[in-house]
Design an enzyme around this catalytic site. Structure first.
Site, PDB file in Angstrom:
ATOM      1  N   GLY A 190      34.039  -0.749 -28.344  1.00  0.00           N
ATOM      2  CA  GLY A 190      33.323  -1.095 -27.116  1.00  0.00           C
ATOM      3  C   GLY A 190      33.320   0.036 -26.107  1.00  0.00           C
ATOM      4  N   GLY A 192      34.638   1.766 -23.651  1.00  0.00           N
ATOM      5  CA  GLY A 192      35.971   1.858 -23.062  1.00  0.00           C
ATOM      6  C   GLY A 192      35.979   2.647 -21.770  1.00  0.00           C
ATOM      7  N   ARG A 193      35.002   3.516 -21.622  1.00  0.00           N
ATOM      8  CA  ARG A 193      34.926   4.258 -20.360  1.00  0.00           C
ATOM      9  C   ARG A 193      33.484   4.538 -19.965  1.00  0.00           C
ATOM     10  NH1 ARG A 193      36.722  10.344 -21.662  1.00  0.00           N
ATOM     11  NH2 ARG A 193      35.895  10.495 -23.760  1.00  0.00           N
ATOM     12  N   ASP A 224      42.691   4.909 -20.336  1.00  0.00           N
ATOM     13  CA  ASP A 224      42.522   4.788 -18.889  1.00  0.00           C
ATOM     14  C   ASP A 224      41.079   4.653 -18.407  1.00  0.00           C
ATOM     15  OD1 ASP A 224      41.616   7.342 -19.358  1.00  0.00           O
ATOM     16  OD2 ASP A 224      43.321   8.344 -18.420  1.00  0.00           O
ATOM     17  N   ARG A 276      24.644   9.678 -17.701  1.00  0.00           N
ATOM     18  CA  ARG A 276      23.738  10.021 -18.795  1.00  0.00           C
ATOM     19  C   ARG A 276      22.694   8.930 -18.929  1.00  0.00           C
ATOM     20  NH1 ARG A 276      27.819   9.056 -24.042  1.00  0.00           N
ATOM     21  NH2 ARG A 276      28.117   6.840 -23.673  1.00  0.00           N
ATOM     22  N   ASP A 380      30.176   3.908 -34.614  1.00  0.00           N
ATOM     23  CA  ASP A 380      29.993   3.565 -33.201  1.00  0.00           C
ATOM     24  C   ASP A 380      29.445   4.752 -32.412  1.00  0.00           C
ATOM     25  OD1 ASP A 380      32.842   4.271 -33.942  1.00  0.00           O
ATOM     26  OD2 ASP A 380      32.905   4.655 -31.790  1.00  0.00           O
ATOM     27  N   ASN A 381      29.278   5.891 -33.066  1.00  0.00           N
ATOM     28  CA  ASN A 381      28.676   7.044 -32.394  1.00  0.00           C
ATOM     29  C   ASN A 381      27.308   7.378 -32.983  1.00  0.00           C
ATOM     30  OD1 ASN A 381      30.840   7.396 -30.687  1.00  0.00           O
ATOM     31  ND2 ASN A 381      31.855   8.910 -31.959  1.00  0.00           N
TER      32      ASN A 381
HETATM   33  P1  AMP Z   1      34.921   8.268 -29.178  1.00  0.00           P
HETATM   34  O1  AMP Z   1      35.659   8.765 -30.357  1.00  0.00           O
HETATM   35  O2  AMP Z   1      34.978   9.177 -27.979  1.00  0.00           O
HETATM   36  O3  AMP Z   1      33.527   7.877 -29.491  1.00  0.00           O
HETATM   37  O4  AMP Z   1      35.694   6.951 -28.665  1.00  0.00           O
HETATM   38  C1  AMP Z   1      36.039   5.884 -29.506  1.00  0.00           C
HETATM   39  C2  AMP Z   1      36.372   4.674 -28.680  1.00  0.00           C
HETATM   40  O5  AMP Z   1      37.453   4.945 -27.794  1.00  0.00           O
HETATM   41  C3  AMP Z   1      35.243   4.167 -27.806  1.00  0.00           C
HETATM   42  O6  AMP Z   1      35.282   2.770 -27.826  1.00  0.00           O
HETATM   43  C4  AMP Z   1      35.587   4.706 -26.443  1.00  0.00           C
HETATM   44  O7  AMP Z   1      35.056   3.924 -25.409  1.00  0.00           O
HETATM   45  C5  AMP Z   1      37.101   4.657 -26.449  1.00  0.00           C
HETATM   46  N1  AMP Z   1      37.700   5.640 -25.534  1.00  0.00           N
HETATM   47  C6  AMP Z   1      37.778   6.982 -25.698  1.00  0.00           C
HETATM   48  N2  AMP Z   1      38.392   7.561 -24.656  1.00  0.00           N
HETATM   49  C7  AMP Z   1      38.722   6.572 -23.788  1.00  0.00           C
HETATM   50  C8  AMP Z   1      39.384   6.517 -22.522  1.00  0.00           C
HETATM   51  N3  AMP Z   1      39.849   7.600 -21.916  1.00  0.00           N
HETATM   52  N4  AMP Z   1      39.528   5.307 -21.953  1.00  0.00           N
HETATM   53  C9  AMP Z   1      39.087   4.194 -22.548  1.00  0.00           C
HETATM   54  N5  AMP Z   1      38.471   4.166 -23.736  1.00  0.00           N
HETATM   55  C10 AMP Z   1      38.288   5.345 -24.351  1.00  0.00           C
HETATM   56 MG    MG Z   2      32.020   7.025 -28.903  1.00  0.00          MG
END
Ligand code: AMP
Ligand code: MG
Length: 699
Positions: A190, A192-193, A224, A276, A380-381
């Site tokens: 989901g 997350g940020r 966070d 974005r 998810d990306n």
């Molecule tokens: P990513 O690998 O950056 O696509 O992130 C994978 C998942 O981790 C996604 O659900 C992001 O929203 C979550 N995520 C990554 N960094 C953070 C953060 N600093 N705080 C909260 N969620 C995060």
């Molecule tokens: Mg992501």
């Protein structure tokens, strides 16, 4: 500014909004519900949760004075209620509503945030948000932070969360998605940020504005919700560099920082917030959340890291017809929303699925042709629209190596350059798996399922639909491969400056070029740019190819050991001879002559090649340099220097085909004025130790 431009809070909403079309997730009403990680059973229909930006240090700390203000006498051992702490961010003071029905709200506590605008991408704004007035932020280097125009003030207030844009039934939101990470089912992830603030409509179509790094959401798990300056700058510049190459991507609107500090493995870092845009940020993972499909069913489990304190019981799953997982009505809502309202796909769901396949095939082909490595191709990306999304440890290929891994956290190389097409195929396979019931229903009934179809469906129905769905899309992966291969060929044809593409070009031009680069440790992008200056008609001239090969090796390799140079020049010469002969074939010459009324076909060829082979590449060393300049400047409270450094790289990245000191023959002038000399420097290969640099970006 034209009359019709509006500040961000006055932008028109589309008639059908995301929140009207898709189901809201059930969360408690206390403010902490927005910040508590919540695991939802996969039978949940909901996609989004209301959540307001909370750009603040995390973990939250309350000073003694604040505790007293909140009525808790800490000296007497009285505790502070977390809800009282969070209520201070409630946007209670509302300003007047605009025509879009939205009002800005804030609170004394929210207004304490001191955001600093670092940059606005004027090109992105003009292309995707033509109605948006950003005031004097459009040329931020030409203005001061005093007497800021009202439109710029509103932009900063809304993006930073100093003010919240909402109405009774509309406001910022975060979404739930699941996904496969590094090939394994990872359960619920989901936003997350990331939080979306508004969606708006204009001649440029539908555009959603989302901020990244604005604090915790119900999907933050143990993290966070914040982003460090480094990761924000990489995303802000990466999006625009990719867009300038004509590759589908999300876009950057703006980047901000603030006195908020983020704690990461290397200690305290400056924070950033990137705004974005995209028509939608829906990913394959959103569909997997609605129906995890076969892979999810086999190995479904939610990994609860620390910080999950509100995990809903998964009891309801047992009654679901999807073998215990998924929600058919949610799957229908999401599919029809994306298909009809976002992608305006008028045909069947099957046609739309194949469109998604083709778009992603085209995008990954473009990545290959431009040497873009995403780094984290988790499902998810992967955008449902085939947009390049979530810029983290990405890199552009420099010294050519098909096995290159740009992400330091991917030691196995699952997402290496050469694996990218396969991993996108894997992601689409996960999507197919999630969509099978709806594809099958459509196949058997000649129409999409009606609302409520999930309520009466039995396990047998679902099995039957899945089988029919599988039959309906049989061969989709061949469509992927054929589309991707064709798009790659078209891309190579363009980059090598060919009017035609012959079967043997795959081997004798493209693959042999790559092998030559690898053998010579030569730079991918710089070599292609230099090929534009080759004059194929001179290939038979004595020494011409030999000299060109010498130049190629000198300009595209860094510090080769002397005994390797001669060998490299020979390798390059051998390939150049084949390439020059190919480029001088009659069909090529005739083709280019049509573009050259004066008969100077090589001039036309050079000009066309320079429009598709960038002079500037957003290399790792450039990113590291601009990040370090900005970091030092901001630590010294020197905002103008940080802005100027960022704006310069954004400008070059947005206009990568300009000459920046390059002569017609491909050599670089040595009599440049300081400004052009600096741009020419940024186009260079950079320090040798930064070639092939792997990013271990803390996010
Ligand atoms: P990513 O690998 O950056 O696509 O992130 C994978 C998942 O981790 C996604 O659900 C992001 O929203 C979550 N995520 C990554 N960094 C953070 C953060 N600093 N705080 C909260 N969620 C995060
Ligand atoms: Mg992501």
């Amino acid at each position: 500014m034209t009359q019709s431009q509006l500040p961000i809070h006055r932008l028109p909403l589309p008639a059908k909004t995301f929140q009207k079309a898709l189901t809201r997730l059930d969360l408690d009403s206390e403010p902490s519900a927005q910040r508590r990680s919540t695991g939802f059973p996969t039978s949940t229909r909901g996609v989004w949760a209301p959540v307001q930006p909370l750009w603040t240090e995390w973990p939250l700390r309350v000073t003694k004075a604040e505790a007293l203000e909140l009525g808790a006498d800490v000296d007497k051992g009285e505790g502070v209620d977390v809800e009282d702490v969070l209520h201070r961010w409630d946007p209670v003071d509302k300003e007047e509503k605009g025509d879009n029905g939205l009002a800005l709200g804030s609170s004394a506590h929210r207004l304490k945030l001191e955001p600093i605008l670092l940059g606005v991408s004027e090109i992105a704004r003009a292309e995707v948000l033509p109605l948006l007035d950003v005031g004097d932020a459009a040329d931020i280097n030409a203005t001061t932070d005093r007497d800021v125009s009202p439109a710029r003030a509103a932009l900063v207030d809304v993006l930073s969360g100093r003010k919240i844009l909402s109405s009774a039934d509309y406001g910022p939101w975060a979404t739930r998605y699941c996904g496969h990470q590094f090939g394994q089912w990872a359960g619920q992830l989901g936003d997350g940020r990331a939080m979306s603030l508004i969606e708006t409509i204009s001649d440029a179509g539908l555009t959603e504005i989302q901020v990244k790094g604005a604090g915790r959401t119900p999907f933050s798990r143990s993290a966070d919700g914040l982003a460090v300056l480094r990761s924000g700058v990489r995303e802000y510049l990466g999006c625009e560099a990719v867009a300038a190459l004509g590759i589908p991507t999300t876009r950057s609107l703006a980047i901000l920082t603030s006195p908020i500090i983020v704690i990461r493995e290397n200690g305290r870092e400056l924070s950033s917030l990137v705004a974005r845009t995209a028509p939608t940020f829906i990913r394959i993972g959103h569909f997997e959340a609605m129906n995890p499909g076969e892979a999810g069913r086999r190995s479904y489990q939610i990994h609860f890291g620390g910080g999950w304190n509100n995990v809903h019981e998964a009891e309801a799953d047992k009654a679901s017809p999807l073998g215990g997982h998924g929600n058919l009505d949610g799957l229908r809502d999401l599919t029809l929303w994306v298909k009809d309202e976002i992608m305006h796909s008028n045909g069947s769901i099957e046609d739309w699925f194949l469109d998604v396949v083709r778009r992603n095939a085209d995008t990954v082909a473009a990545w290959q042709v431009y040497g873009f490595m995403h780094g984290v191709l988790n499902t998810d990306n992967i955008s449902i629209m085939g947009l390049t999304i979530d810029y983290g440890p990405y890199a552009f290929m420099d010294v050519f190596d098909p096995q290159h891994i740009c992400n330091h956290s991917d030691p196995g190389g699952l997402y290496s350059y050469r694996n990218q097409p396969n991993r996108v195929l894997f992601a689409l396979d996960s999507l197919a798996s999630s969509l099978l019931p709806i594809l099958g229903y459509e196949k058997l009934n000649g129409a999409p399922p009606p609302a409520g179809w999930g309520e009466s469906a039995s396990t047998d129905d679902v099995r039957k639909w899945e089988e029919a769905g599988l039959a309906a899309i049989e061969g989709w992966n061949d469509i992927f491969t054929k589309t991707q291969e064709k798009a790659e060929r078209d891309g190579w044809k363009m980059r090598f400056g060919f009017k035609t593409y012959k079967d043997d070009d795959d081997r004798s031009i493209v693959r042999n070029f790559q092998s030559m680069l690898k053998a010579c440790s030569a730079d991918f992008g710089a070599s292609l740019r230099l090929l534009a200056a080759l004059e194929p008609s001179r290939a038979d001239e004595d020494g011409y190819i030999r000299k060109f090969a010498k130049r190629l090796i000198a300009a595209t390799t860094a510090d080769l050991p002397p005994d390797s140079v001669m060998r490299a020049e020979e390798d390059a010469g051998a390939w150049l001879r084949v390439y020059a002969a190919r480029a001088a074939q009659d069909s090529e010459v005739e083709g280019w002559k049509k573009d050259a009324p004066d008969g100077k076909w090589e001039v036309a060829r050079t000009a066309a090649m320079r429009k598709v082979n960038p002079r500037f590449i957003l290399r790792q060393w450039v990113l590291e340099e601009v990040i370090s300049t900005m970091d030092s400047a901001l630590k010294d409270a020197d905002v103008p220097t940080a802005r100027r450094a960022l704006a310069l790289v954004l400008d070059i990245a947005s206009n990568p085909f300009e000459s920046y000191g390059e002569r017609e023959d491909g050599s670089i002038r040595d009599d440049l004025d300081d400004a052009t000399a600096d741009r020419a420097r940024l186009c260079g290969l950079g320090p040798r130790d930064m070639l092939g640099f792997q990013c271990s970006c803390s996010s």
